[in-house]
Design a protein around this motif. Structure first.
Motif, mmCIF file in Angstrom:
data_model
loop_
_atom_site.group_PDB
_atom_site.id
_atom_site.type_symbol
_atom_site.label_atom_id
_atom_site.label_comp_id
_atom_site.label_asym_id
_atom_site.label_seq_id
_atom_site.Cartn_x
_atom_site.Cartn_y
_atom_site.Cartn_z
ATOM 1 N N VAL A 13 0.824 -1.218 0.000
ATOM 2 C CA VAL A 13 0.000 0.000 0.000
ATOM 3 C C VAL A 13 0.857 1.267 0.000
ATOM 4 N N SER A 14 2.165 1.099 -0.206
ATOM 5 C CA SER A 14 3.093 2.217 0.008
ATOM 6 C C SER A 14 3.386 3.044 -1.230
ATOM 7 N N GLY A 15 2.771 2.711 -2.354
ATOM 8 C CA GLY A 15 3.041 3.466 -3.570
ATOM 9 C C GLY A 15 4.455 3.284 -4.092
ATOM 10 N N GLY A 16 5.016 2.107 -3.882
ATOM 11 C CA GLY A 16 6.353 1.814 -4.381
ATOM 12 C C GLY A 16 7.473 2.043 -3.387
ATOM 13 N N ARG A 17 7.161 2.561 -2.228
ATOM 14 C CA ARG A 17 8.202 2.760 -1.218
ATOM 15 C C ARG A 17 8.577 1.424 -0.581
ATOM 16 N N SER A 18 9.859 1.263 -0.264
ATOM 17 C CA SER A 18 10.336 0.056 0.405
ATOM 18 C C SER A 18 10.068 0.132 1.896
ATOM 19 N N HIS A 19 10.206 -0.990 2.585
ATOM 20 C CA HIS A 19 10.062 -1.008 4.037
ATOM 21 C C HIS A 19 11.010 0.012 4.684
#
Length: 219
Positions: A13-19
């Motif tokens: 759900v992060s829009g492509g952001r990594s952890h």
């Protein structure tokens, strides 16, 4: 450990952001705890990510919790682990974890909350408070009434998770939660840091008001 704003990472759900990027942006916005949550990656992959998040949270003075995987939490120096009702028991986790290691447990009833406290949990998370799409296996929301009942029934911190956003975070704190855990409301926001900052401000404001009311009631 302070639990006011507890951000759970989720790359779906992060829009492509990594952890790692989620963690960096969330602590910049005032997150008190970061939980690494990923049901698909291997132990070695999670451990590598965990080391990166450990460095970020340590630098920011935030806590770091790993979801489900005690082995990963221990291998990357996390502050603790969060267990569901179907995961390793809190009793066993406590036996094999070092002193001071934080163990949180998801609960859905007063009985489960009391059992978790008896078994050595440091906090419980009522999950979900409201219906949510971020945790598909969470079931229907338990509501604020159960939150109040659990808060009264145990002496350890009670965290609320599930369906919490800017519009209802204050209500959750007013109902007695010691902190809120969020996924999509912060992780999925275009301005992750700014949204985290707004959420943290709501929690701080409502907790301060709650403390003031308790103080006045004692006069």
């Amino acid at each position: 450990m302070k639990y006011d704003l507890y951000v759970v990472t989720d790359e779906t759900v992060s829009g492509g952001r990594s952890h790692t990027e989620i963690a960096r942006l969330a602590v910049a916005g005032g997150a008190d705890v970061i939980q690494l949550r990923d049901k698909a990656r291997t132990c070695s992959e999670l451990a590598g990510i965990g080391w990166e998040i450990r460095a970020i949270t340590r630098s920011a003075g935030a806590g770091f919790i790993v979801n489900d995987r005690l082995d990963v939490a221990l291998s990357c120096g996390a502050d603790g682990v969060h267990l569901g009702q179907g995961d390793m028991s809190c009793v066993v986790a406590r036996q094999i974890s070092p002193p001071g290691f934080v163990i949180g447990v998801s609960v859905g009833s007063v009985v489960e909350a009391r059992n978790a406290e008896r078994d050595g949990a440091d906090y419980v998370a009522i999950s979900p408070v409201f219906a949510t799409g971020s945790k598909r296996d969470a079931g229907p929301g338990h509501g604020l009434t159960l939150l109040r009942e659990i808060q009264t029934a145990v002496s350890i911190p009670v965290i609320a998770i599930g369906g919490i956003g800017l519009e209802n975070a204050g209500d959750v704190i007013d109902a007695g939660a010691d902190g809120i855990a969020v996924i999509s409301a912060v992780v999925g926001a275009t301005d992750l840091t700014g949204t985290a900052r707004k959420m943290a401000a709501i929690v701080a404001e409502r907790k301060a008001a709650r403390k003031k009311c308790k103080g006045m009631a004692g006069l």
